[in-house]
Design a protein around this motif. Structure first.
Motif, mmCIF file in Angstrom:
data_model
loop_
_atom_site.group_PDB
_atom_site.id
_atom_site.type_symbol
_atom_site.label_atom_id
_atom_site.label_comp_id
_atom_site.label_asym_id
_atom_site.label_seq_id
_atom_site.Cartn_x
_atom_site.Cartn_y
_atom_site.Cartn_z
ATOM 1 N N GLU A 119 30.826 39.864 24.531
ATOM 2 C CA GLU A 119 29.704 40.763 24.271
ATOM 3 C C GLU A 119 29.898 42.098 24.994
ATOM 4 O OE1 GLU A 119 25.697 41.813 22.876
ATOM 5 O OE2 GLU A 119 27.445 40.711 22.167
ATOM 6 N N LEU A 120 30.392 42.042 26.222
ATOM 7 C CA LEU A 120 30.663 43.261 26.986
ATOM 8 C C LEU A 120 31.722 44.108 26.286
ATOM 9 C CD1 LEU A 120 30.276 44.947 29.600
ATOM 10 C CD2 LEU A 120 32.078 43.529 30.644
ATOM 11 N N VAL A 121 32.777 43.461 25.802
ATOM 12 C CA VAL A 121 33.832 44.177 25.082
ATOM 13 C C VAL A 121 33.266 44.802 23.803
ATOM 14 C CG1 VAL A 121 36.018 43.920 23.829
ATOM 15 C CG2 VAL A 121 35.692 42.763 26.029
ATOM 16 N N ALA A 122 32.401 44.061 23.102
ATOM 17 C CA ALA A 122 31.811 44.588 21.869
ATOM 18 C C ALA A 122 30.956 45.821 22.153
ATOM 19 C CB ALA A 122 30.981 43.500 21.183
ATOM 20 N N ILE A 123 30.181 45.772 23.240
ATOM 21 C CA ILE A 123 29.330 46.913 23.586
ATOM 22 C C ILE A 123 30.166 48.131 23.963
ATOM 23 C CG2 ILE A 123 27.707 47.747 25.348
ATOM 24 C CD1 ILE A 123 26.406 44.958 25.251
ATOM 25 N N ASP A 124 31.236 47.903 24.719
ATOM 26 C CA ASP A 124 32.104 49.003 25.164
ATOM 27 C C ASP A 124 33.373 49.105 24.315
ATOM 28 O OD1 ASP A 124 30.464 50.026 27.089
ATOM 29 O OD2 ASP A 124 31.441 49.048 28.782
ATOM 30 N N ARG A 125 33.252 48.739 23.037
ATOM 31 C CA ARG A 125 34.435 48.674 22.160
ATOM 32 C C ARG A 125 35.129 50.020 22.004
ATOM 33 N NH1 ARG A 125 29.809 47.748 19.518
ATOM 34 N NH2 ARG A 125 29.098 49.150 17.878
ATOM 35 N N ASP A 126 34.378 51.113 22.107
ATOM 36 C CA ASP A 126 34.997 52.437 21.948
ATOM 37 C C ASP A 126 35.920 52.779 23.118
ATOM 38 O OD1 ASP A 126 33.651 52.732 19.583
ATOM 39 O OD2 ASP A 126 32.050 53.985 20.408
ATOM 40 N N TRP A 127 35.844 52.000 24.198
ATOM 41 C CA TRP A 127 36.726 52.217 25.348
ATOM 42 C C TRP A 127 38.086 51.538 25.175
ATOM 43 C CZ3 TRP A 127 36.083 55.038 29.861
ATOM 44 C CH2 TRP A 127 34.825 55.619 30.057
ATOM 45 N N VAL A 128 38.201 50.647 24.206
ATOM 46 C CA VAL A 128 39.479 49.963 24.002
ATOM 47 C C VAL A 128 40.423 50.932 23.302
ATOM 48 C CG1 VAL A 128 40.650 47.957 23.002
ATOM 49 C CG2 VAL A 128 38.276 47.759 23.804
ATOM 50 N N PRO A 129 41.502 51.359 23.963
ATOM 51 C CA PRO A 129 42.343 52.422 23.402
ATOM 52 C C PRO A 129 43.106 51.980 22.157
ATOM 53 C CG PRO A 129 43.285 51.557 25.446
ATOM 54 C CD PRO A 129 41.942 50.918 25.302
ATOM 55 N N HIS A 130 43.485 52.974 21.354
ATOM 56 C CA HIS A 130 44.197 52.725 20.098
ATOM 57 C C HIS A 130 45.704 52.931 20.223
ATOM 58 C CE1 HIS A 130 40.040 53.527 18.877
ATOM 59 N NE2 HIS A 130 40.299 52.938 17.738
ATOM 60 N N THR A 131 46.136 53.696 21.208
ATOM 61 C CA THR A 131 47.551 54.049 21.334
ATOM 62 C C THR A 131 48.400 52.808 21.583
ATOM 63 O OG1 THR A 131 46.868 56.169 22.271
ATOM 64 C CG2 THR A 131 49.176 55.534 22.563
ATOM 65 N N GLU A 132 49.581 52.776 20.970
ATOM 66 C CA GLU A 132 50.465 51.615 21.106
ATOM 67 C C GLU A 132 50.790 51.338 22.580
ATOM 68 O OE1 GLU A 132 54.746 49.898 19.452
ATOM 69 O OE2 GLU A 132 53.950 51.793 18.687
ATOM 70 N N GLY A 133 50.699 50.077 22.957
ATOM 71 C CA GLY A 133 51.011 49.664 24.318
ATOM 72 C C GLY A 133 49.835 49.709 25.280
ATOM 73 N N THR A 134 48.703 50.274 24.839
ATOM 74 C CA THR A 134 47.532 50.345 25.706
ATOM 75 C C THR A 134 46.633 49.130 25.485
ATOM 76 O OG1 THR A 134 46.292 51.625 24.077
ATOM 77 C CG2 THR A 134 47.584 52.865 25.686
ATOM 78 N N SER A 135 45.658 48.960 26.382
ATOM 79 C CA SER A 135 44.745 47.818 26.282
ATOM 80 C C SER A 135 43.537 48.070 27.166
ATOM 81 C CB SER A 135 45.459 46.524 26.695
ATOM 82 O OG SER A 135 45.974 46.638 28.008
ATOM 83 N N ILE A 136 42.593 47.139 27.128
ATOM 84 C CA ILE A 136 41.461 47.182 28.053
ATOM 85 C C ILE A 136 41.679 46.068 29.073
ATOM 86 C CG2 ILE A 136 39.914 45.669 26.703
ATOM 87 C CD1 ILE A 136 38.646 48.824 28.361
ATOM 88 N N TYR A 137 41.755 46.432 30.346
ATOM 89 C CA TYR A 137 41.935 45.436 31.403
ATOM 90 C C TYR A 137 40.566 44.918 31.814
ATOM 91 C CZ TYR A 137 43.344 43.131 35.694
ATOM 92 O OH TYR A 137 43.561 42.197 36.670
ATOM 93 N N ILE A 138 40.423 43.602 31.881
ATOM 94 C CA ILE A 138 39.148 42.947 32.166
ATOM 95 C C ILE A 138 39.263 42.231 33.509
ATOM 96 C CG2 ILE A 138 37.448 41.276 31.330
ATOM 97 C CD1 ILE A 138 38.706 41.751 28.487
ATOM 98 N N ARG A 139 38.384 42.583 34.449
ATOM 99 C CA ARG A 139 38.455 42.016 35.801
ATOM 100 C C ARG A 139 37.154 41.266 36.131
ATOM 101 N NH1 ARG A 139 40.964 42.868 40.694
ATOM 102 N NH2 ARG A 139 42.819 42.544 39.405
#
Length: 364
Positions: A119-139
């Motif tokens: 749910e947190l990822v869905a809310i902040d989905r625009d923060w997940v980058p599109h560039t190849e090799g990037t990601s969203i780190y979750i801690r």
């Protein structure tokens, strides 16, 4: 926990997002975070997603004095079709509860926490980058918050999840690194907290890391704390060696962290019918394999880098160059395959991927 709802408070002031081509690891954080509290006898309660903000806790909170805390690290990946997916998150929460047990922290509801993170990822989905090799780190992490200076398990905790967009670990390609074998300092011993993901293990590694970096090495190779003979981990990663066609990795012995990527590597090797074994591996065995030409490859495995090839080991004044300092064929294949699964570019034969429903439910 009895109440399976998540309260959501959305921010009124969204942050400016960083340039996807210049992302540093763990420097910028998304608009929201997940929190829930624990108190005896209530248990875990008040799960909520709120704007990212500083914590207000008492100076006598036990986390500051006795280090009763655990954490995890996982990533979300954006696919070519725009979907977002997590890689084996259930393994992270199984391990978190294992760490909780060792640190005397109450168990979490693994399925509920996973739904909260999705749910947190869905809310902040625009923060997940599109560039190849990037990601969203979750801690995800848990800290003890009881205001008390007595040495005993805390009765109050906070479970928190924060997220950070991160760039590709290898900005200039996946190149082998130089590693120094550590003979003075010890990361952990059997019976200690080495198999738990707790901050103290990492704090104790900083001194050795500082020394070898000044000497031109990327990381340290940790030996066992009893005999100082047997290999355990490399930096904050698990480690593998290909010797005469067989891949070997130190067996889990109570002082080695059970890495999610480590398990993924082992499963892939078995799937490919590559001989792989978990056993004790001594530096003497590695030295002899290098001398007779059978030490073919070496690499670390972990969430951040996936696969980190090792091109040289320094041990007792000897410099063991592995595979001419170049990445090995198997190391490259493992890296390519795992990352392709993570980004949804190839079939996932192991059911490792957990997709995120990008239509935020706001209340679960």
């Amino acid at each position: 926990m009895e109440d399976q709802t998540i309260r959501v408070e959305l921010t009124n002031s969204k942050k400016e997002k960083p340039d996807e081509n210049h992302l540093e690891f763990g420097r910028v954080f998304t608009d929201h975070m997940f929190i829930m509290d624990y108190a005896e006898p209530i248990g875990w309660h008040d799960a909520r997603i709120v704007p990212y903000q500083p914590l207000v806790i008492d100076p006598s909170s036990m986390i500051f004095h006795y280090g009763q805390s655990v954490f995890e690290g996982l990533k979300g990946y954006r696919t070519e079709t725009g979907d977002i997916q997590l890689f084996r998150p259930e393994k992270n929460f199984q391990r978190l509860n294992h760490s909780n047990d060792r640190l005397v922290i109450p168990q979490i509801d693994e399925e509920f926490v996973l739904e909260g993170i999705k749910e947190l990822v869905a809310i902040d989905r625009d923060w997940v980058p599109h560039t190849e090799g990037t990601s969203i780190y979750i801690r995800p992490f848990i800290i003890s918050t009881e205001p008390y200076l007595g040495v005993s398990p805390s009765k109050h905790f906070k479970f928190i999840v924060i997220m950070s967009p991160v760039g590709s670990y290898y900005k200039e390609g996946i190149n082998p690194v130089k590693i120094a074998v550590e003979n003075q300092y010890v990361r952990a011993v059997k019976g200690g907290t080495g198999e738990a993901k707790t901050g103290g293990n990492y704090a104790s590694s900083l001194k050795a890391q500082e020394i070898v970096e000044k000497e031109g090495y990327s990381q340290v190779l940790w030996l066992d704390g009893m005999e100082r003979k047997y290999i355990e981990e490399v930096g904050a990663m698990n480690v593998f060696f290909k010797i005469n066609g067989e891949v070997v990795t130190p067996q889990l012995n109570g002082s080695i962290l059970a890495g999610v990527t480590r398990d993924s590597v082992i499963q892939l090797l078995k799937y490919w019918d590559v001989p792989v074994s978990e056993r004790r591996v001594s530096m003497q065995e590695l030295y002899e394999a290098h001398q007779n030409g059978t030490l073919e490859e070496a690499f670390g495995s972990g969430t951040a880098a996936v696969i980190s090839p090792i091109g040289e080991l320094r041990w007792n004044g000897e410099h063991l160059v592995i595979n001419n300092g170049e990445i090995g064929e198997l190391s490259q294949k493992l890296y390519d395959t795992i990352t392709a699964i993570q980004y949804g570019k190839v079939e996932d034969p192991f059911d490792w991927i957990e997709k995120v429903n990008l239509k935020s439910k706001v209340n679960l």
